[in-house]
Enzyme design. Structure first.
Site: not given
Length: 271
Positions: A163-164
């Site tokens: 994800c981030a």
């Protein structure tokens, strides 16, 4: 906060020194309840790949990846950029949070002043935001998690999930995958908490580099959003138990994982 339990992971690939990719690791080596282990070199996790250097890209290209699962939403991708392209690797974007929530989140992180951050995050509100998010990803993202597990069972390994920061959406997706493989919750938690190592943490960026914008109080208010806490993962597990009565019904009824698909998943990812 629960302390990380001693690692139960057997030897897997040495951890690489990546410059532009945070929180990378091989999930291989984790034990299952029936005495098997997750196969090394088949399931990886990390933060986003948008800032991967040429050397990072060379390393990632050498993993033999079939699929990269990117769980970021449009706001995340606008902030950090798209993943670098890895030759011959399929990139699948499956957002696990609402883009509008993402835009508001990053605006708060980057631009929120101290009074605003105190109002939004103080007095336990930041941690509550995180546990609520984990609960909602369990109950509201069964279709997405089912899609990931089906894809892993049918064709998509070796795979990288990110994800981030690589700790929440990717962390929970890895946790769901490990539950499906029969890894016990204690071992899943130990892997999850490895995201707290200093060299793995997401670099928080603020719109201003003034002392006020980066004051100790500001960073303390933001820290629950960027830490892996046992209480967050526990909230997800508690939601599984409260909603479905346990892991087995969650997998079969919530994620519609058939015995045949589960056998395929085990065949691909366990040794």
């Amino acid at each position: 906060m629960t302390q990380q339990s001693p690692s139960t992971r057997s030897e897997s690939m040495p951890e690489p020194e990546l410059t532009g990719v945070r929180n990378f690791r091989d999930v291989g080596g984790l034990p299952t309840a029936d005495g098997r282990r997750v196969r090394a070199g088949q399931l990886f996790r990390s933060g986003h790949l948008a800032h991967a250097t040429e050397a990072d890209t060379g390393f990632l290209s050498g993993l033999g990846l079939h699929t990269v699962f990117d769980f970021r939403n449009s706001a995340d991708r606008a902030l950090d950029g798209l993943d670098v392209e890895l030759p011959g690797v399929r990139n699948v974007n499956i957002p696990l949070s609402d883009p509008a929530d993402g835009a508001g989140f990053w605006k708060m992180v980057r631009e929120g002043d101290l009074p605003q951050l105190r109002s939004l995050l103080g007095d336990g509100k930041a941690a509550l935001r995180m546990t609520t998010s984990y609960r909602e990803m369990i109950t509201g993202r069964t279709t997405e998690h089912s899609r990931v597990l089906r894809s892993l069972a049918e064709e998509s390994v070796p795979a990288l999930m990110h994800c981030a920061a690589g700790k929440d959406r990717a962390g929970l997706s890895v946790a769901v995958t490990l539950l499906a493989l029969g890894v016990d919750r204690e071992a899943i938690e130990a892997d999850y908490l490895e995201s707290n190592a200093q060299h793995r943490r997401y670099r928080i960026r603020r719109a201003s580099d003034s002392p006020d914008a980066l004051s100790p109080e500001v960073m303390e208010l933001l820290s629950p959003l960027f830490e892996a806490r046992a209480e967050y993962l526990a909230a997800a597990f508690e939601t599984i138990d409260a909603t479905w009565g346990g892991t087995e019904r969650y997998l079969t009824e919530g994620l519609r994982l058939t015995p045949e698909l589960r056998d395929q998943l085990h065949g691909r990812l366990l040794e």
